[in-house]
Design an enzyme around this catalytic site. Structure first.
Site, PDB file in Angstrom:
ATOM      1  N   GLY A  11      60.082  35.764  43.631  1.00 59.30           N
ATOM      2  CA  GLY A  11      60.621  36.847  44.461  1.00 59.30           C
ATOM      3  C   GLY A  11      60.181  38.182  43.892  1.00 59.30           C
ATOM      4  N   GLY A 104      60.798  35.716  37.942  1.00 60.51           N
ATOM      5  CA  GLY A 104      62.162  35.225  37.752  1.00 60.51           C
ATOM      6  C   GLY A 104      62.195  33.926  36.953  1.00 60.51           C
ATOM      7  N   GLY A 106      62.287  30.847  37.805  1.00 62.40           N
ATOM      8  CA  GLY A 106      61.341  29.823  38.246  1.00 62.40           C
ATOM      9  C   GLY A 106      59.959  30.071  37.663  1.00 62.40           C
ATOM     10  N   ASP A 152      68.439  39.844  40.867  1.00 64.45           N
ATOM     11  CA  ASP A 152      69.781  39.275  40.686  1.00 64.45           C
ATOM     12  C   ASP A 152      70.375  39.529  39.307  1.00 64.45           C
ATOM     13  OD1 ASP A 152      69.435  38.236  43.154  1.00 64.45           O
ATOM     14  OD2 ASP A 152      68.987  36.200  42.495  1.00 64.45           O
ATOM     15  N   HIS A 285      66.819  41.338  52.779  1.00 61.18           N
ATOM     16  CA  HIS A 285      65.655  41.853  52.068  1.00 61.18           C
ATOM     17  C   HIS A 285      65.620  43.358  51.879  1.00 61.18           C
ATOM     18  CE1 HIS A 285      64.398  37.773  52.248  1.00 61.18           C
ATOM     19  NE2 HIS A 285      63.456  38.084  51.386  1.00 61.18           N
ATOM     20  N   VAL A 286      66.576  44.043  52.516  1.00 63.15           N
ATOM     21  CA  VAL A 286      66.709  45.476  52.232  1.00 63.15           C
ATOM     22  C   VAL A 286      66.838  45.680  50.714  1.00 63.15           C
ATOM     23  CG1 VAL A 286      68.393  47.355  52.374  1.00 63.15           C
ATOM     24  CG2 VAL A 286      67.720  46.115  54.429  1.00 63.15           C
ATOM     25  N   GLY A 563      68.454  70.526  31.818  1.00 65.89           N
ATOM     26  CA  GLY A 563      68.686  69.831  30.551  1.00 65.89           C
ATOM     27  C   GLY A 563      69.152  70.781  29.463  1.00 65.89           C
ATOM     28  N   GLN A 652      69.625  68.817  41.037  1.00 66.19           N
ATOM     29  CA  GLN A 652      69.806  67.815  39.978  1.00 66.19           C
ATOM     30  C   GLN A 652      71.274  67.563  39.639  1.00 66.19           C
ATOM     31  OE1 GLN A 652      66.579  68.722  36.788  1.00 66.19           O
ATOM     32  NE2 GLN A 652      66.687  70.471  38.163  1.00 66.19           N
TER      33      GLN A 652
HETATM   34  P1  ADP Z   1      61.410  33.152  40.731  1.00 66.45           P
HETATM   35  O1  ADP Z   1      60.328  33.260  39.709  1.00 66.45           O
HETATM   36  O2  ADP Z   1      61.674  34.457  41.391  1.00 66.45           O
HETATM   37  O3  ADP Z   1      62.627  32.463  40.189  1.00 66.45           O
HETATM   38  P2  ADP Z   1      60.647  30.682  42.134  1.00 66.45           P
HETATM   39  O4  ADP Z   1      61.756  29.888  41.583  1.00 66.45           O
HETATM   40  O5  ADP Z   1      60.299  30.500  43.571  1.00 66.45           O
HETATM   41  O6  ADP Z   1      60.855  32.264  41.939  1.00 66.45           O
HETATM   42  O7  ADP Z   1      59.352  30.363  41.263  1.00 66.45           O
HETATM   43  C1  ADP Z   1      58.111  30.952  41.559  1.00 66.45           C
HETATM   44  C2  ADP Z   1      57.003  29.971  41.306  1.00 66.45           C
HETATM   45  O8  ADP Z   1      57.013  29.540  39.935  1.00 66.45           O
HETATM   46  C3  ADP Z   1      57.119  28.689  42.098  1.00 66.45           C
HETATM   47  O9  ADP Z   1      56.632  28.811  43.406  1.00 66.45           O
HETATM   48  C4  ADP Z   1      56.259  27.730  41.275  1.00 66.45           C
HETATM   49  O10 ADP Z   1      54.893  27.961  41.527  1.00 66.45           O
HETATM   50  C5  ADP Z   1      56.575  28.182  39.860  1.00 66.45           C
HETATM   51  N1  ADP Z   1      57.637  27.318  39.319  1.00 66.45           N
HETATM   52  C6  ADP Z   1      58.966  27.452  39.485  1.00 66.45           C
HETATM   53  N2  ADP Z   1      59.636  26.450  38.867  1.00 66.45           N
HETATM   54  C7  ADP Z   1      58.706  25.659  38.318  1.00 66.45           C
HETATM   55  C8  ADP Z   1      58.738  24.441  37.564  1.00 66.45           C
HETATM   56  N3  ADP Z   1      59.894  23.861  37.257  1.00 66.45           N
HETATM   57  N4  ADP Z   1      57.569  23.925  37.173  1.00 66.45           N
HETATM   58  C9  ADP Z   1      56.416  24.517  37.460  1.00 66.45           C
HETATM   59  N5  ADP Z   1      56.309  25.627  38.193  1.00 66.45           N
HETATM   60  C10 ADP Z   1      57.432  26.204  38.601  1.00 66.45           C
END
Ligand code: ADP
Length: 745
Positions: A11, A104, A106, A152, A285-286, A563, A652
């Site tokens: 994201g 993030g 993921g 988040d 998404h705002v 300042g 300011q």
């Molecule tokens: P965020 O990074 O914002 O949490 P996502 O969870 O969608 O978003 O993860 C972004 C990308 O990171 C995924 O589309 C994937 O390519 C990769 N990714 C996420 N989790 C894994 C995982 N467990 N193993 C391998 N790649 C991952």
């Protein structure tokens, strides 16, 4: 290490561009070759033209842009080993030895997995003949550093993540707007904010907006029939005169049994049981959109520079790291540890161990939740029978600062909820001399959370001589047990004066505490003051516009910011807008600096620069005034560029307080009431100032203030942010070796 790659993934989050700019430019400055991988892991898997070398100029002019200029994506293939094999192949083809991941949890999990599989994947590529043994030999390890890009604020490893502050800005803009229409029609609004596993945005926006109820994943309502509890509270609110009602729901909110709480359900409950005219606003998404806040730009810039520090100094075989921020200190955390702790919260929520989930989020999150639960009440709790009822006065001092009203609101409600009488002093210490003192009740501060200016009134008068006698008389008449001063340096001076005279005036022999509220950020005992963040955002949005106004011409701007003698706004403003130069009183301005800077500007404009930006503090140098600088640059610049000056002035000090200032003001105010209660109960006449020091809220005794202050210039002797000067300088103008690569700020 010679070559690294940076990418943004998952994201998008505002501030990703600032982080990218800092990674690329600091990396180049360190002599690295920096590649960008476009479209996150998809680009890594696809390779080819998705992996490109970056120049200094490629990341120019992007600080103010939301999203990410190198694209982000979700990539299914990377979740499979086969996809990661292709990704490794591409990294080897480009001889990438280190990765900076901005994403993030993921994305960071993906990077962690890639690192763990690295050796095996390289070996497989050799065995299948896709990569030569020599190439594999050169690619024994991959250094990985992560920056958390997540609106988040759902991850461990940083107090706050890139994008969260801007998301709060978007939410507060919306809730402020909704509040006024809701109040006009006596409507109820149910607002959904992002946060599938983390209630940070919901909780903080409830605190900052003065919402009436909030539902978050980590701490579902504590009774099964929470609907009745909520309705009862909101009904009370109507009875005591609340015109607007707002319920904030995190998208991942559930009840105690794990059942999702939808905005539709909340709306229906309010309509059916209370007969309210309820409307739903899903912000969606705002929250990811719009220009990044000043805070996110500077946070991400610092993290980007730190990522380069980390990757160039770490053992490439070592564990992947996350760079983060605690208070104002940069931190490094093992990525696997941060991921495990993050997962532990999600696991605790899934297992319905809500107390554990809340505790894992950390002390300040849990404390904020308790505070919000008090502030949203329609009426205070009944005081306990043995509760000592105190009479506490709140007074301002110094210039107006956005967030003053927010602090007063929190102090009044928390104080009343604990059974005390809260007295508001009108017109600062002048009002205290004249006896302009009145009791504030629960509803008299309704709607103050987001109101700019100062409802009680403030000025810079410091009491002297006979004033003290009058003040003592009023304090005695009103039987005041303790004083909370919310304000700037003249407020601090006033309190120091009263506290210092307590041996001559028994009425002053009571606890007193100062809450820092000034846009200047020049106060003792704190790294930040309430109001400075709002002022910085006002500067940044004004400078963004000024820069846009110059699209077609070769022009330099000299922007003067407030300042007083403290350069905080000038330096942080420069960092957030990419100003090439900044002038501070602390560092002084010499003729030689000016000559060098003129020469540098001339060189830059000769080589394609189209826009120059200089930010100066209002008192940087009395002789070399803003006007003098303008004429100097104009004269020396000749036909190369023209020069305009912009004195930002009082815009300011105005405006509604930023989310950060509202949250900070609220947290400090609560702790001030704690301090006064404790000191009074212990029969101490102690004086203190409260503040944030290295991420913690701390008290500094008034006795220590003189040692910390440069009285002549009303600023602290030590100012942490002065250490950021090198970053601001390095990032804004290319060093000699990169001058051919473009000049965009
Ligand atoms: P965020 O990074 O914002 O949490 P996502 O969870 O969608 O978003 O993860 C972004 C990308 O990171 C995924 O589309 C994937 O390519 C990769 N990714 C996420 N989790 C894994 C995982 N467990 N193993 C391998 N790649 C991952």
């Amino acid at each position: 290490m010679k070559r690294i790659a940076v990418f943004t993934s998952g994201g998008d989050a505002q501030g990703m561009n600032a982080a990218l700019r800092a990674v690329v430019r600091t990396g180049l400055e360190r002599g690295l070759e920096v590649f960008a991988i476009y479209e996150g892991y998809s680009g890594m898997v696809e390779g080819g033209s998705r992996i490109k070398p970056m120049t200094w100029g490629d990341v120019g002019g992007i600080l103010h842009l939301g999203g990410t200029i190198i694209g982000s994506a979700r990539c299914k293939e990377f979740r499979e080993r086969a996809g990661r094999l292709r990704a490794v192949h591409n990294l080897l083809l480009h001889e990438i030895e280190g990765l900076v991941v901005i994403g993030g949890d993921g994305s960071l999990t993906g990077a962690d997995i890639l690192k763990r599989e690295w050796t095996g994947l390289v070996q497989e590529l050799v065995e299948t003949g896709r990569v030569s043994k020599n190439a594999a030999e050169r690619a024994k390890s991959l250094a990985v550093v992560g920056i958390i890009g997540s609106i988040d604020n759902d991850m461990f490893g940083s107090d706050i993540t890139t994008g969260a502050d801007t998301a709060l800005h978007r939410i507060i803009e919306a809730t402020d707007a909704i509040s006024s229409t809701a109040a006009s029609h006596q409507r109820t609004f149910v607002v959904e904010v992002m946060g599938r596993h983390c209630g940070y945005l919901a909780l903080m926006s409830a605190m900052a907006s003065g919402a009436d109820w909030v539902l978050i994943p980590e701490s579902p309502p504590d009774v099964d029939d929470w609907e009745s509890k909520m309705c009862e509270a909101l009904l009370h609110g109507r009875e005591v005169g609340r015109r607007d009602i707002m319920v904030i729901v995190a998208e991942g909110a559930t009840d105690r049994n794990g059942k999702e709480i939808t905005t539709e359900h909340v709306k229906k409950v309010l309509e059916d049981r209370l007969g309210e005219d309820a409307r739903i606003t899903v912000l969606g998404h705002v929250q990811r959109g719009g220009a990044p806040s000043a805070f996110d730009r500077n946070l991400s810039t610092m993290l980007g520079a730190e990522a380069i520090e980390a990757i160039t100094s770490m053992d490439p075989n070592g564990e992947p790291l996350i760079v983060g921020m605690q208070g104002n200190k940069l931190t490094r955390t093992r990525l696997d540890v941060a991921l495990a702790k993050t997962k532990a919260v999600a696991d605790a929520v899934a297992a319905k161990n809500f107390d554990e989930a809340l505790a894992l989020r950390g002390q300040s999150f849990a404390e904020s939740f308790r505070v919000v639960r008090t502030l949203v009440r329609a009426l205070p709790h009944e005081p306990a029978p043995d509760q000592r009822r105190l009479r506490l006065a709140i007074v301002h001092g110094g210039g107006p600062a956005p967030g003053m009203n927010t602090a007063v609101r929190a102090a009044v409600r928390i104080g009343i909820d604990r059974g005390h009488t809260i007295l508001g002093v009108r017109n600062a210490f002048r009002g205290l001399v004249n006896g302009e003192i009145e009791e504030l009740n629960w509803m008299s501060v309704n709607g103050w959370a987001g109101r700019g200016g100062s409802e009680l009134g403030t000025n810079r008068a410091v009491p002297k001589g006979r004033d003290l006698y009058a003040i003592a008389r009023h304090l005695e008449e009103q039987k005041i047990d303790g004083i909370l001063m919310v304000g700037g340096w003249s407020g601090y001076q006033s309190i120091l004066e009263l506290h210092g005279q307590r041996h001559n005036y028994p009425a002053f022999d009571i606890p007193m505490i100062c809450l820092p509220a000034t846009i200047n950020n020049n106060l003792p005992g704190t790294e930040l003051s309430v109001g400075a963040d709002t002022a910085l955002n006002s500067i940044v949005s004004a400078v963004d516009k000024i820069k846009q106004s110059a699209v077609a011409s070769q022009r330099a701007f000299i922007v003067e910011v407030m300042g007083y003698y403290c350069g905080y706004l000038a330096l942080m403003g420069a960092l957030a807008t990419g100003a090439e130069r900044f002038y501070l009183h602390e560092a002084g301005v010499t003729m030689r600096d000016l000559v060098e800077d003129v020469e540098e500007f001339k060189h830059a404009f000769q080589h394609g620069k189209r826009l120059g930006l200089i930010i100066r503090n209002e008192k940087a140098n009395e002789v070399y005034s803003t006007h003098f600088m303008r004429t100097l640059f104009e004269e020396e610049g000749g036909d190369l560029f023209d020069v305009r000056e912009a004195i930002l002035g009082h815009l300011q000090q105005g405006g509604t307080p930023s989310p950060f200032d509202r949250i900070f003001a609220t947290r400090l105010a609560v702790r001030c009431i704690d301090f006064l209660e404790q000191a009074i109960n212990n029969r101490e006449s102690s004086g203190a100032c409260i503040g944030q020091i290295q991420g913690d809220i701390r008290y500094t005794s008034l006795e220590d203030v003189p040692r910390q202050m440069d009285y002549q210039h009303s600023r602290p002797l030590k100012q942490w942010w002065m250490d950021l000067r090198p970053i601001a300088r390095v990032l804004a103008l290319p060093g000699p070796s990169m001058r051919g690569q473009g000049y965009r700020g």
